[in-house]
Structure formats: structure tokens, C-alpha cells
Design a protein around this motif. Structure first.
Motif, PDB file in Angstrom:
ATOM      1  N   ASP A  64      16.678 -16.303 -37.195  1.00  0.00           N
ATOM      2  CA  ASP A  64      15.509 -15.821 -38.147  1.00  0.00           C
ATOM      3  C   ASP A  64      14.457 -15.154 -37.247  1.00  0.00           C
ATOM      4  OD1 ASP A  64      14.027 -15.672 -40.331  1.00  0.00           O
ATOM      5  OD2 ASP A  64      12.991 -17.537 -40.115  1.00  0.00           O
ATOM      6  N   ALA A  65      14.222 -13.732 -37.848  1.00  0.00           N
ATOM      7  CA  ALA A  65      13.284 -12.737 -37.148  1.00  0.00           C
ATOM      8  C   ALA A  65      12.878 -12.009 -38.129  1.00  0.00           C
ATOM      9  CB  ALA A  65      13.716 -12.139 -35.899  1.00  0.00           C
ATOM     10  N   THR A  66      11.397 -11.335 -38.089  1.00  0.00           N
ATOM     11  CA  THR A  66      10.993 -10.308 -38.899  1.00  0.00           C
ATOM     12  C   THR A  66      11.809  -9.153 -38.948  1.00  0.00           C
ATOM     13  OG1 THR A  66       8.621 -11.063 -38.434  1.00  0.00           O
ATOM     14  CG2 THR A  66       9.078  -9.037 -39.270  1.00  0.00           C
ATOM     15  N   GLU A  67      12.616  -8.881 -37.834  1.00  0.00           N
ATOM     16  CA  GLU A  67      13.492  -7.709 -37.694  1.00  0.00           C
ATOM     17  C   GLU A  67      14.733  -7.770 -38.490  1.00  0.00           C
ATOM     18  OE1 GLU A  67      10.774  -7.449 -34.371  1.00  0.00           O
ATOM     19  OE2 GLU A  67      11.653  -8.883 -35.514  1.00  0.00           O
ATOM     20  N   ASN A  68      15.096  -9.231 -38.791  1.00  0.00           N
ATOM     21  CA  ASN A  68      16.497  -9.715 -39.338  1.00  0.00           C
ATOM     22  C   ASN A  68      16.171 -10.036 -40.886  1.00  0.00           C
ATOM     23  OD1 ASN A  68      17.100  -9.195 -36.875  1.00  0.00           O
ATOM     24  ND2 ASN A  68      17.445 -11.473 -36.545  1.00  0.00           N
ATOM     25  N   SER A 105       0.908 -16.636 -36.136  1.00  0.00           N
ATOM     26  CA  SER A 105       0.883 -15.734 -37.175  1.00  0.00           C
ATOM     27  C   SER A 105       0.621 -14.110 -36.594  1.00  0.00           C
ATOM     28  CB  SER A 105      -0.184 -15.678 -38.242  1.00  0.00           C
ATOM     29  OG  SER A 105      -1.469 -15.758 -37.639  1.00  0.00           O
ATOM     30  N   ASP A 106       0.535 -14.166 -35.086  1.00  0.00           N
ATOM     31  CA  ASP A 106       0.144 -12.832 -34.417  1.00  0.00           C
ATOM     32  C   ASP A 106       1.386 -11.895 -34.943  1.00  0.00           C
ATOM     33  OD1 ASP A 106      -1.377 -11.503 -32.136  1.00  0.00           O
ATOM     34  OD2 ASP A 106       0.845 -11.033 -32.144  1.00  0.00           O
ATOM     35  N   SER A 107       0.858 -10.602 -35.522  1.00  0.00           N
ATOM     36  CA  SER A 107       1.608  -9.599 -35.585  1.00  0.00           C
ATOM     37  C   SER A 107       1.723  -8.220 -34.931  1.00  0.00           C
ATOM     38  CB  SER A 107       1.263  -9.121 -37.321  1.00  0.00           C
ATOM     39  OG  SER A 107       0.156  -8.709 -37.363  1.00  0.00           O
ATOM     40  N   SER A 108       0.500  -8.196 -34.310  1.00  0.00           N
ATOM     41  CA  SER A 108       0.413  -6.793 -33.395  1.00  0.00           C
ATOM     42  C   SER A 108       1.505  -6.994 -32.250  1.00  0.00           C
ATOM     43  CB  SER A 108      -1.033  -6.598 -32.993  1.00  0.00           C
ATOM     44  OG  SER A 108      -1.347  -7.864 -32.303  1.00  0.00           O
ATOM     45  N   THR A 109       1.401  -8.222 -31.664  1.00  0.00           N
ATOM     46  CA  THR A 109       2.383  -8.484 -30.521  1.00  0.00           C
ATOM     47  C   THR A 109       3.519  -8.973 -30.697  1.00  0.00           C
ATOM     48  OG1 THR A 109       0.287  -8.408 -28.784  1.00  0.00           O
ATOM     49  CG2 THR A 109       2.345  -9.357 -28.105  1.00  0.00           C
ATOM     50  N   TRP A 110       3.591  -9.907 -31.472  1.00  0.00           N
ATOM     51  CA  TRP A 110       4.687 -10.875 -31.666  1.00  0.00           C
ATOM     52  C   TRP A 110       5.479 -10.475 -33.078  1.00  0.00           C
ATOM     53  CZ3 TRP A 110       6.922 -13.463 -27.934  1.00  0.00           C
ATOM     54  CH2 TRP A 110       6.060 -13.922 -26.941  1.00  0.00           C
ATOM     55  N   ASN A 111       4.905  -9.349 -33.703  1.00  0.00           N
ATOM     56  CA  ASN A 111       5.640  -9.134 -34.921  1.00  0.00           C
ATOM     57  C   ASN A 111       5.884 -10.358 -35.969  1.00  0.00           C
ATOM     58  OD1 ASN A 111       6.450  -7.223 -36.973  1.00  0.00           O
ATOM     59  ND2 ASN A 111       8.734  -7.088 -36.186  1.00  0.00           N
ATOM     60  N   SER A 112       4.747 -11.455 -35.905  1.00  0.00           N
ATOM     61  CA  SER A 112       4.893 -12.669 -36.851  1.00  0.00           C
ATOM     62  C   SER A 112       6.266 -13.355 -36.473  1.00  0.00           C
ATOM     63  CB  SER A 112       5.034 -12.347 -38.258  1.00  0.00           C
ATOM     64  OG  SER A 112       3.887 -11.555 -38.717  1.00  0.00           O
TER      65      SER A 112
END
Length: 377
Positions: A64-68, A105-112
Motif C-alpha cells: 500500500d503506497a500513494t504511488e500504488n 501525514s507528511d506529503s512533501s517528503t514522504w508523499n503521505s
């Protein structure tokens, strides 16, 4: 300041290139005998350990990942949804950073992705520091799912100012109870809290009081000085036809030792009195200031030299009785206390905390890699 992001990506060649099931199995694992589409759904499970003993048998196989997010977790699966998917997310710190902090919830570095089960590494290869004692150098907070923190560089807390505690280095508050963060410290890695600042010395004490006196001079008078000291005696007027031995009247009279021929009608005396007094002792010397605790800003200065050692106190001052030469000097102030070394306190101050943790396993701890306390929060 350098933060880089890399991903282990799959099937990035574009839509015009077909993807075979054997390629899917090669990239993501799975049975070699019975390859099924259901094996390559997106796994949103809440207790998935891709690095655990049973990792090879986990199904479905897509983390499970934002990219997926295009990969379905139940129905309507397509091969093309696997394009540009990832199986690992890595953030690497190099060079020097001041105070890094990441929430789940960090999105800028960890892309959520911090709260998702895709494997994640945070590599500290350079230096992460805090320039204050009120802020940790590195902070992770929230649901941290399948995260490894690898330290081969350094994480430094801030050194304490005088009379202040040292600063903390690493704070990891993992609120996700089904997955521990793994903190892995290389033998050359450093997680060092700041040292506590030294406290001031104490003031000296005033010198002892002095016995002294002052002279006083009453107005000239016609009566003798009595208990006072006679300074001068002068005749008043001159009697007519006054003679004294071989001297004429009013000649050769010494007013100071009161000798010679006195031809006056009377006397005028000048007198001097003395009053005993007490003079305060010499003022005390002021205390010396405490030294600084060890921190990034003064990391190269030995703990036995400035700015870590306390300043010397001031010397006391001297009061003198000019009439009799007596003197009194106050005692010098005491030297300030030395600041603490990495993670150590000083007099009445504490060293900072090297690691504050919740839901974290620590590997590689030694007296060289960790300086300061480890606290469960």
C-alpha cells in the motif's frame, strides 16, 4: 541541506510495452506454479511486515503506497495498473540540516506514505542538529508503519546555556501499535544529546570592617584645648613696654610648641579633636558565570576549555583607612561551574535525552553511538 528521495519502482517503460505475469512474479514475488491476478492486488492489511520471516508468503503482493493507488485492493484489477508502482520508499539525508520533523501525514517528503505499509527507510548520512535546547534535532510523530531509521551520520542535540538543561537529539512517537519503527545505529553513527550548562559560582564575601578615625577642628577659642590636641597658641595683643630676656616684646614666640616670650593680653587657641569610626570592609568579588554544555555549535572545543569551563570570579576590592593605614579586602567570587559533556549534566542541570521513543526498537546502541538517556514516552 540535502534531502533526497528514491523509490524502488516497477514497470516504468510506458503503456506501449506489455507486462507479462512472469515479469510481475519476478518483480513482486509469488508462486512460480500458480500465478493469479488476485496475488497482485494492493495489500492494505494493517499488520504486514515485508521484511519479516513470512514475507515471501504474504498475499496480496503489492504494498500500500500513494504511488500504488491505481492498483485495486479487491476487484477490477488490470495489468496496466501496475505501471510505475513501487515496492520501497527511501529518504536520505546528507550534508547538514537543522531541525527536521515529519508527521505521519507528511506529503512533501514522504508523499503521505509514512502511515502506509510500503517499506520505508530514512537514512541519516550527514548531520542533523538542533541549535536550541527547546527543539529536538529530528522528530517523527504519528502512525509510522514499516519505517526503518538508519543512522550512519550524526544527530546532535543543542548544548545548554548556563543554568539550562541540554537539548534532546531524536524523538520518535510511533502511535501505530502493530508495527515498530526499527532504529538502526551504525558503529560510526551518533545520537548525542546536548550537555547541560554550568551554573554560576557564588559571590565572595565582604572584607572585615576597619577601625579608623577622623579629625575635627572646632573654632578657635580663648580657653585652653583641654582633652583636645593643641595645635597653636597665639598671644592676643601686646602689652606696652613688654620685654622678655634679651628679646623685645612679641618677638620669638613659637605658636606651635608654645615657647618664647609671651607678651599678650590673652591667648587664642586652635584645637584638634579625634572621633573614632568604623569603615566597611572591602566589597566582595562577583561570582563567575557557568560554562556552556557541549553541543553542535561548540562540538570541536574540548570540554576542559572555553566556552565549557566556567568564568573565574572577580577579585574583591580594598578599602583603606588613610589615617592609620589599615586596609580590608573582600574575598574573590567563586568560579562558575563547567558545562556538561554530550548528554551529561552539570551542577543543578541535566543533560539532554538522546532518544525519546514509543513503538521503537533500537539496534546498535553503545557508549559511543548514544550519549544521553533513552526514554520511553
Amino acid at each position: 541541506m540535502a534531502i533526497s528521495k528514491t523509490k524502488t519502482s516497477h514497470f516504468t517503460s510506458g503503456a506501449g510495452n506489455p507486462i507479462s505475469f512472469s515479469e510481475i512474479r519476478t518483480e513482486y514475488g509469488g508462486s512460480t506454479n500458480n500465478i493469479k491476478a488476485s496475488t497482485y492486488l494492493r495489500n492494505t492489511g494493517d499488520d504486514v511486515d515485508w521484511d519479516g520471516l513470512n514475507a515471501s508468503s504474504i498475499s496480496p503482493r503489492i504494498p500500500d503506497a500513494t504511488e500504488n493507488s491505481d492498483v485495486t485492493s479487491n476487484n477490477d484489477w488490470t495489468v496496466n495498473s501496475l505501471r510505475d508502482t513501487i515496492s520501497k520508499y527511501v529518504v536520505t539525508q546528507s550534508s547538514e540540516n537543522t531541525k527536521l520533523g515529519y508527521s505521519a501525514s507528511d506529503s512533501s517528503t514522504w508523499n503521505s506514505n509514512l502511515s502506509k505499509n510500503v517499506p520505508k527507510d530514512f537514512n541519516v548520512n550527514g548531520t542533523v542538529k538542533s541549535d536550541t535546547t527547546s527543539d529536538d534535532a529530528l522528530v517523527f510523530d504519528g502512525d509510522l508503519y514499516n519505517l526503518d531509521i538508519n543512522v550512519s551520520g550524526a544527530i546532535y542535540g543543542g548544548g545548554g546555556a548556563k543554568d539550562s538543561d541540554g537539548g534532546d537529539a531524536l524523538y520518535v512517537n510511533n502511535t501505530y501499535t502493530q508495527s515498530n519503527v526499527k532504529l538502526k545505529i551504525n558503529s560510526n553513527g551518533k545520537i548525542w544529546a546536548g550537555g547541560g550548562g554550568g551554573t554560576d559560582g557564588t559571590d565572595g564575601t565582604d572584607g572585615s570592617s576597619l577601625s579608623c578615625y577622623v579629625f575635627n577642628f572646632p573654632p578657635a577659642q580663648s580657653n585652653p584645648c583641654g582633652d583636645l590636641t593643641t595645635l597653636t597658641q597665639n598671644p592676643n595683643g601686646v602689652r606696652s613696654r613688654c620685654r622678655g630676656g634679651s628679646y623685645r616684646a612679641s618677638q620669638s614666640w613659637n605658636q606651635f610648641n608654645r615657647t618664647g616670650y609671651h607678651c599678650g593680653n590673652g591667648n587664642t587657641f586652635t584645637c584638634r579633636g579625634r572621633t573614632n569610626t568604623t569603615v566597611t570592609g572591602g566589597p566582595k568579588g562577583n561570582k563567575g558565570e557557568g560554562g556552556l554544555g557541549r553541543g553542535f555549535a561548540n562540538r570541536n572545543a574540548d570540554i576542559t576549555v572555553s566556552p565549557h569551563i566556567g568564568n573565574p570570579g572577580n577579585s574583591g576590592n580594598t578599602n583603606v583607612c588613610n589615617q592609620n593605614g589599615n586596609s580590608s579586602t573582600g574575598n574573590s567570587g567563586n568560579k562558575g561551574n563547567r558545562g556538561g559533556d554530550w548528554g551529561q549534566g552539570s551542577t543543578n542541570t541535566s543533560g539532554g535525552k538522546a532518544i525519546q521513543k514509543k513503538g521503537v526498537q533500537v539496534f546498535g546502541k553503545s557508549s559511543n553511538t548514544v550519549k544521553g538517556s533513552i526514554i520511553d514516552i
